[in-house]
Design a protein around this motif. Structure first.
Motif, short mmCIF file in Angstrom:
data_model
loop_
_atom_site.label_atom_id
_atom_site.label_comp_id
_atom_site.label_asym_id
_atom_site.label_seq_id
_atom_site.Cartn_x
_atom_site.Cartn_y
_atom_site.Cartn_z
N LYS A 175 49.34 78.71 104.12
CA LYS A 175 48.88 79.33 102.70
C LYS A 175 48.47 80.72 102.94
O LYS A 175 47.67 81.22 102.28
CB LYS A 175 47.96 78.47 102.21
N SER A 176 49.17 81.47 103.74
CA SER A 176 48.67 82.90 103.81
C SER A 176 50.05 83.61 104.30
O SER A 176 50.95 83.16 104.62
CB SER A 176 47.61 83.17 105.06
N HIS A 177 49.83 84.80 104.32
CA HIS A 177 50.80 85.67 105.20
C HIS A 177 50.45 86.35 106.40
O HIS A 177 50.61 87.61 106.98
CB HIS A 177 51.11 87.00 104.23
N SER A 178 49.30 85.60 107.15
CA SER A 178 48.73 85.97 108.24
C SER A 178 49.55 85.40 109.46
O SER A 178 49.98 84.15 109.26
CB SER A 178 47.40 85.92 108.47
N VAL A 179 49.58 85.93 110.70
CA VAL A 179 50.06 85.58 111.80
C VAL A 179 49.41 85.46 112.97
O VAL A 179 48.47 86.14 113.36
CB VAL A 179 51.32 86.50 112.09
N ALA A 180 49.47 84.21 113.84
CA ALA A 180 48.84 84.27 115.25
C ALA A 180 50.02 84.40 116.19
O ALA A 180 50.95 83.41 116.28
CB ALA A 180 48.16 83.08 115.15
N THR A 181 49.58 85.19 117.32
CA THR A 181 50.49 85.37 118.47
C THR A 181 49.87 85.08 119.61
O THR A 181 48.88 85.61 120.05
CB THR A 181 51.34 86.65 118.33
N ALA A 182 50.59 84.33 120.72
CA ALA A 182 49.97 84.08 121.86
C ALA A 182 50.83 84.85 122.93
O ALA A 182 51.93 84.71 123.01
CB ALA A 182 50.07 82.53 122.05
N ALA A 183 50.07 85.35 124.08
CA ALA A 183 50.78 86.32 124.98
C ALA A 183 50.49 85.73 126.62
O ALA A 183 49.53 85.07 126.58
CB ALA A 183 50.34 87.74 124.56
N SER A 184 51.26 86.44 127.16
CA SER A 184 50.96 85.95 128.87
C SER A 184 49.94 86.71 129.49
O SER A 184 49.60 86.49 130.46
CB SER A 184 52.40 86.34 129.34
N ASP A 185 49.32 87.63 128.61
CA ASP A 185 48.09 88.28 129.25
C ASP A 185 46.82 87.85 129.03
O ASP A 185 45.76 88.30 129.35
CB ASP A 185 47.91 89.90 128.94
N GLY A 186 46.95 86.50 128.21
CA GLY A 186 45.76 85.57 128.10
C GLY A 186 45.07 85.95 126.81
O GLY A 186 44.14 85.62 126.38
N SER A 187 45.81 86.80 126.01
CA SER A 187 45.23 87.21 124.77
C SER A 187 45.80 86.36 123.44
O SER A 187 47.10 85.81 123.53
CB SER A 187 45.57 88.73 124.42
N LEU A 188 45.15 86.26 122.51
CA LEU A 188 45.48 85.61 121.03
C LEU A 188 45.35 86.70 120.15
O LEU A 188 43.87 86.96 119.97
CB LEU A 188 44.96 84.49 120.89
N HIS A 189 46.26 87.05 119.39
CA HIS A 189 46.14 87.99 118.17
C HIS A 189 46.45 87.13 116.75
O HIS A 189 47.26 86.59 116.67
CB HIS A 189 46.94 89.13 118.32
#
Length: 510
Positions: free
Chosen positions: A137-151
């Motif tokens: 219910k939003s226009h926000s995104v979560a991305t997971a990366a190989s450097d151990g970060s979550l944005h």
């Protein structure tokens, strides 16, 4: 704002801190406008109950110049169908407007590119984006990366013009993006990410390379739960949160499936797939299903599509370990062998072997030699099912669309083998496959796909083709040039299937 340093305010500031009042939650970009209107497209419900994709009907595609420069491993579609987001091993995520695909001549062009993971020089400038999820219910995104970060980042939208007539009214359009939160755990790569809302929380769930599953409540500073997977079960390959948000299923590289109860933070079931090989992908299946007079209508029953080796997918009830159906592609060497003469492993359905749920103090379940033996895939067909998307319904067609490492996308009708077909990937001159079903205990549990071997190249040259079969210019090959990695359904502005591949290309099929 209270200045806690001032002596006269110190007592009040300490009392407020003791209450642990959460900070203001970030603006995630709600789908409902101030006027109460929905910001996306309307879904045609009558078409939803009857839509079936067509064979090799390519609508649009990205190009090497305008798309990604490396594998597109995951995609996520916004809940209002205004855009979708890709996750690529080139370190970026691109935002694509679904409306834009109707206005271009068959080319999918991105509106924005998120490069937040590649800009973090303190971690790695060669980070790969492993997974993407759009917050409910939003226009926000979560991305997971190989450097151990979550944005967590938001896609800004320009609202539609309410003064336009319905005929000419256009949906909201993408205007920009901004980063809301960054998380770094230092546990290796973040392999999977998901999101769900509760009445009081907005929870992101993500899994790391060390086998830990973390949670983050965006409306507060809490971490609602944390789960841990034993390393001797293999590294995590996929994660699915149940529709009721009470359970989560995790698959591993050594063929294990673990069912967790989120409410009690406890593993309740541990199974191992009979293929004894990597489980590449799992996907939630609807529980509203009728099969041969046997109804499956328990809302809490976790039904999961599982993609594995031997180029097969299966539908499992993870709570009981039952295999309800299996969809298998036979090796071409078995194309002309009768069902009764097929080897037993090719005409039997897979099963899940139950294991005792480990306790926190349990010793390692397998020795080093046993773990190495489990890591070796034992299968005559080396192709894997990498992507799954399906719909199981009483009112409309029940189907599974599967993408494999053989570059093919197959449509499996869960009620009739005669309605199954290859959506994409057949080579030039290759005959359509034959689909058949095998009855087990009076129920169609096993579906088989038989591909005929490709004809030799010399047989498809124009000089060797009979005159009656020469039909002018041969059609172009619309399929992907490398293995399929993800599939997603879209229901508006028109129905279709999105596919992404190791070749870095995204295609839309209708």
């Amino acid at each position: 704002v209270i200045d806690g340093i001032a002596p006269e305010n110190a007592i009040i500031a300490n009392k407020i801190k003791a209450l642990k009042i959460p900070p203001l939650s970030p603006n995630l970009g709600n789908l409902i406008t101030d006027s109460g209107a929905f910001s996306g497209f309307d879904v045609n419900m009558s078409m939803k109950t009857s839509w079936v994709p067509k064979e090799d009907n390519l609508i649009a595609s990205t190009t090497l110049s305008s798309g990604h420069s490396s594998s597109v491993v995951r995609m996520a579609v916004s809940h209002d169908y205004s855009f979708f987001v890709s996750a690529s091993h080139d370190g970026t995520s691109k935002v694509f407007e679904l409306r834009q695909m109707q206005e271009t001549g068959g080319e999918i062009q991105s509106s924005l590119t998120y490069e937040g993971h590649t800009s973090q020089q303190e971690f790695s400038h060669h980070a790969r984006v492993n997974d993407v999820s759009i917050l409910e219910k939003s226009h926000s995104v979560a991305t997971a990366a190989s450097d151990g970060s979550l944005h967590v980042w938001k896609v800004d939208m320009l609202p539609s013009n309410p003064n336009q007539t319905p005929t000419h009214k256009r949906a909201s359009s993408v205007s920009g993006l901004g980063t809301l939160r960054r998380v770094f755990h230092g546990e290796g790569e973040v392999l999977a990410v998901s999101h769900f809302n509760t009445q009081s929380a907005s929870i992101i769930t993500y899994a790391t390379q060390r086998g830990n599953i973390h949670s983050l409540d965006l409306r507060s500073t809490r971490h609602p739960f944390a789960l841990s997977l034993s390393p001797d079960l293999g590294y995590l390959t996929d994660m699915q949160v149940g529709d009721d948000h009470n359970w989560v299923v995790v698959s591993t590289s050594r063929g294990f499936l673990s069912l967790w109860d989120i409410r009690f933070q406890t593993m309740v079931k541990l199974w191992r797939h009979s293929r004894n090989s990597t489980i590449k992908r799992i996907a939630n299946a609807s529980v509203n299903y009728s099969n041969g007079g046997r109804n499956i209508n328990e809302a809490s029953r976790p039904l999961i599509f599982v993609g594995s080796s031997n180029n097969e997918a299966s539908l499992f009830d993870i709570s009981a370990g039952d295999c309800l159906q299996c969809y298998r592609v036979l090796d071409p060497s078995l194309s002309f062998i009768d069902q009764a003469a097929l080897p037993f492993e090719h005409r039997s359905v897979p099963h899940l072997e139950s294991f005792d749920v480990p306790s926190p103090r349990s010793p390692r379940r397998f020795s080093l030699g046993g773990a190495l033996e489990m890591s070796v895939t034992k299968s005559s067909n080396k192709d894997f099912v990498n992507a799954l998307v399906g719909s199981i319904s009483r009112d409309g067609p029940s189907y599974l669309i599967a993408g494999s490492s053989d570059r093919m996308i197959r449509y499996w009708d869960l009620n009739s083998a005669s309605k199954c077909f290859c959506l994409s990937g057949l080579g030039r001159g290759q005959a359509p496959p034959n689909f058949e079903q095998i009855n087990h205990d009076g129920i169609f549990q096993l579906f088989l796909c038989r591909h005929r071997p490709l004809p030799p190249a010399r047989m498809t040259e124009s000089g060797n083709v009979p005159l009656r079969n020469r039909q002018g210019i041969a059609r172009s090959d619309n399929g992907h040039s490398d293995e399929i990695l993800d599939l997603k359904l879209i229901e508006s502005p028109s129905f279709g299937v999105l596919s992404s591949s190791r070749d870095g290309i995204i295609k839309l099929w209708n």
